[in-house]
Motif scaffolding. Structure first.
Motif, PDB file in Angstrom:
ATOM      1  N   THR A 163       0.848  -1.198   0.000  1.00 30.59           N
ATOM      2  CA  THR A 163       0.000   0.000   0.000  1.00 30.59           C
ATOM      3  C   THR A 163       0.882   1.246   0.000  1.00 30.59           C
ATOM      4  OG1 THR A 163      -1.709  -1.159   1.255  1.00 30.59           O
ATOM      5  CG2 THR A 163      -1.841   1.244   1.182  1.00 30.59           C
TER       6      THR A 163
ATOM      7  N   THR B 144       0.565   5.472   0.319  1.00 32.43           N
ATOM      8  CA  THR B 144      -0.297   6.601   0.691  1.00 32.43           C
ATOM      9  C   THR B 144       0.482   7.892   0.423  1.00 32.43           C
ATOM     10  OG1 THR B 144      -1.372   5.287   2.418  1.00 32.43           O
ATOM     11  CG2 THR B 144      -1.633   7.686   2.514  1.00 32.43           C
TER      12      THR B 144
ATOM     13  N   CYS C 286      -5.864  16.880  -1.930  1.00 31.02           N
ATOM     14  CA  CYS C 286      -6.332  15.691  -1.203  1.00 31.02           C
ATOM     15  C   CYS C 286      -5.321  14.554  -1.337  1.00 31.02           C
ATOM     16  CB  CYS C 286      -7.684  15.238  -1.754  1.00 31.02           C
ATOM     17  SG  CYS C 286      -8.977  16.495  -1.627  1.00 31.02           S
TER      18      CYS C 286
ATOM     19  N   CYS D 248      -3.958  10.629  -1.803  1.00 31.56           N
ATOM     20  CA  CYS D 248      -4.338   9.519  -2.680  1.00 31.56           C
ATOM     21  C   CYS D 248      -3.716   8.229  -2.151  1.00 31.56           C
ATOM     22  CB  CYS D 248      -3.922   9.784  -4.120  1.00 31.56           C
ATOM     23  SG  CYS D 248      -2.183   9.432  -4.474  1.00 31.56           S
ATOM     24  N   ALA D 249      -4.245   7.086  -2.593  1.00 34.30           N
ATOM     25  CA  ALA D 249      -3.780   5.776  -2.116  1.00 34.30           C
ATOM     26  C   ALA D 249      -3.797   4.777  -3.272  1.00 34.30           C
ATOM     27  CB  ALA D 249      -4.656   5.271  -0.972  1.00 34.30           C
ATOM     28  N   LEU D 250      -2.775   3.887  -3.274  1.00 36.33           N
ATOM     29  CA  LEU D 250      -2.689   2.785  -4.233  1.00 36.33           C
ATOM     30  C   LEU D 250      -2.477   1.486  -3.462  1.00 36.33           C
ATOM     31  CD1 LEU D 250      -0.974   5.402  -5.615  1.00 36.33           C
ATOM     32  CD2 LEU D 250      -1.029   3.823  -7.537  1.00 36.33           C
TER      33      LEU D 250
ATOM     34  N   HIS E  28      -5.837  -1.230  -6.771  1.00 34.83           N
ATOM     35  CA  HIS E  28      -6.899  -0.256  -6.487  1.00 34.83           C
ATOM     36  C   HIS E  28      -6.236   1.100  -6.242  1.00 34.83           C
ATOM     37  CE1 HIS E  28     -10.669   1.400  -5.038  1.00 34.83           C
ATOM     38  NE2 HIS E  28     -10.021   1.867  -3.974  1.00 34.83           N
ATOM     39  N   ARG E  29      -6.849   2.185  -6.757  1.00 29.57           N
ATOM     40  CA  ARG E  29      -6.321   3.538  -6.598  1.00 29.57           C
ATOM     41  C   ARG E  29      -7.449   4.501  -6.251  1.00 29.57           C
ATOM     42  NH1 ARG E  29      -2.934   4.781 -10.879  1.00 29.57           N
ATOM     43  NH2 ARG E  29      -3.369   7.007 -10.710  1.00 29.57           N
ATOM     44  N   THR E  30      -7.104   5.510  -5.453  1.00 27.08           N
ATOM     45  CA  THR E  30      -8.087   6.508  -5.006  1.00 27.08           C
ATOM     46  C   THR E  30      -7.455   7.899  -5.079  1.00 27.08           C
ATOM     47  OG1 THR E  30      -9.053   4.901  -3.477  1.00 27.08           O
ATOM     48  CG2 THR E  30      -9.621   7.204  -3.139  1.00 27.08           C
ATOM     49  N   ASN E  31      -8.060   8.796  -5.884  1.00 26.90           N
ATOM     50  CA  ASN E  31      -7.669  10.217  -5.978  1.00 26.90           C
ATOM     51  C   ASN E  31      -6.213  10.412  -6.386  1.00 26.90           C
ATOM     52  OD1 ASN E  31     -10.236  11.029  -5.141  1.00 26.90           O
ATOM     53  ND2 ASN E  31      -9.651  10.979  -2.977  1.00 26.90           N
ATOM     54  N   CYS E  32      -5.690   9.565  -7.231  1.00 25.13           N
ATOM     55  CA  CYS E  32      -4.301   9.690  -7.668  1.00 25.13           C
ATOM     56  C   CYS E  32      -4.242  10.193  -9.106  1.00 25.13           C
ATOM     57  CB  CYS E  32      -3.583   8.343  -7.562  1.00 25.13           C
ATOM     58  SG  CYS E  32      -3.376   7.802  -5.845  1.00 25.13           S
TER      59      CYS E  32
ATOM     60  N   ASN F 201       1.642   5.771 -10.723  1.00 24.98           N
ATOM     61  CA  ASN F 201       1.051   4.447 -10.904  1.00 24.98           C
ATOM     62  C   ASN F 201       2.065   3.367 -10.522  1.00 24.98           C
ATOM     63  OD1 ASN F 201      -0.823   2.496 -11.566  1.00 24.98           O
ATOM     64  ND2 ASN F 201      -1.257   3.356 -13.599  1.00 24.98           N
TER      65      ASN F 201
END
Length: 327
Positions: free
Chosen positions: A63, A65, A72, A74-76, A86-90, A95
């Motif tokens: 993970t 962060t 904001c 982001c997280a991978l 899975h990715r959030t706000n990146c 990548n």
């Protein structure tokens, strides 16, 4: 004897346990310090880099962060057992990158100023959990601009640099740099060359120092004759206006402080009072003379009226004058 031999053996065992405890505590302290301090990474805008997360054993989940300074987080997340990501706000330029024989890593391509911040990873493996944090600093090299202004003076500009660039002149200048901060964290630095000597036709060089690199550029500027003429004319005009105003104010104050009469009031007052008394006296005498003359004038007028009446009567009757009756 057996009891005596057991005591040293227990003491040695306790010492080994205490040593292992201290060793584990030291390792935990070092890991915590590394986690808090992290690794500082410096990148220039547009460059790329790969961040790895160290671990031991067989990894099962990884993970990342990302906490930027602005915006904001982001997280991978990558699961090894299911091969799912899975990715959030990146952003798209952040990548996973997969390499043969190596664990997945985080790839940052063409980094931007907005992606400056903290990057922390957590790896779950058969030997435990491992943490690592990176502190990313993004440098923005300034754009150098050198030109001559309307007065014919060289002006050097380092546009949109991060951190602010340092400007210097050759030959040396006594000017001070001005900074203008932008919303994206960059700073524009401007410096105007101020010659220490009268030789303004020589070539001047602006030197820019920045963590992302060093640059220099030269230019030769000629002073504008038209501008210098108007500048000198304006200065002379202002000086003449100021002198005229000061002279007018001085004359006004000088005349306001003087008395209104040129002769002394003490000499005028007696003469004026004597003339006034004399005029009153003469008017009084003339009035008395008039009153004395008026009865005589009235009597003469009456006699003339009687005489005229008798004359008219004599003429009307055609009488000789020696026959006129006496009056």
């Amino acid at each position: 004897m057996d009891g005596v031999m057991e005591l040293p053996m227990k003491a040695g065992t306790n010492m080994k346990v205490a040593g292992k405890t201290v060793y584990v505590f030291v390792l935990l302290s070092i890991t915590m310090v590394m986690t808090l301090a992290g690794n500082n990474i410096v990148m220039t805008v547009g460059n790329s880099s790969i961040l790895t997360c160290p671990f031991k054993g067989q990894i099962s989940m990884l993970t990342w962060t990302i906490t930027p300074k602005v915006g904001c987080p982001c997280a991978l997340v990558y699961r090894i057992d299911t091969n799912m990501t899975h990715r959030t706000n990146c952003s798209d330029n952040i990548n996973w990158t997969f390499r043969a024989g190596l664990a997945p890593a985080l790839a940052i391509r063409q980094v931007e100023i907005a992606q400056e911040g903290n990057y922390s990873c957590e790896a779950a493996s058969t030997d435990g959990n491992f943490h690592m944090m990176y502190s990313l600093t993004v440098l923005a090299p300034p754009r150098l601009s050198l030109y001559c202004d309307e007065q014919g003076s060289p002006v050097c500009k380092a546009v949109a640099g991060k951190p602010p660039a340092q400007l210097s002149w050759v030959p040396e200048s006594s000017s001070t740099a001005e900074e203008k901060h932008q919303d994206n964290g960059t700073v524009t630095v401007l410096s105007k060359f101020t010659a220490c000597s009268t030789n303004v036709t020589s070539v001047t060089t602006c030197m820019v120092s920045h963590p992302a690199g060093n640059w220099s550029q030269s230019i030769a500027c000629c002073p504008s004759k038209k501008t210098s003429f108007f500048l000198h004319a304006g200065i002379i005009t202002c000086v003449l206006i100021i002198i005229t105003l000061l002279a007018a104010i001085y004359c006004f104050k000088l005349h306001s402080d003087r008395p209104c009469h040129k002769t002394k009031p003490s000499e005028i007052a007696p003469i004026h009072s004597q003339q006034l008394k004399r005029s009153k006296y003469e008017s009084a005498i003339s009035q008395d003379d008039t009153m004395e003359v008026e009865p005589y004038t009235t009597y003469v007028q009456k006699e003339n009226v009687i005489y005229n009446s008798v004359s008219d009567l004599t003429v009307g009757q055609n009488l000789p004058q020696d026959l006129c009756p006496e009056t």
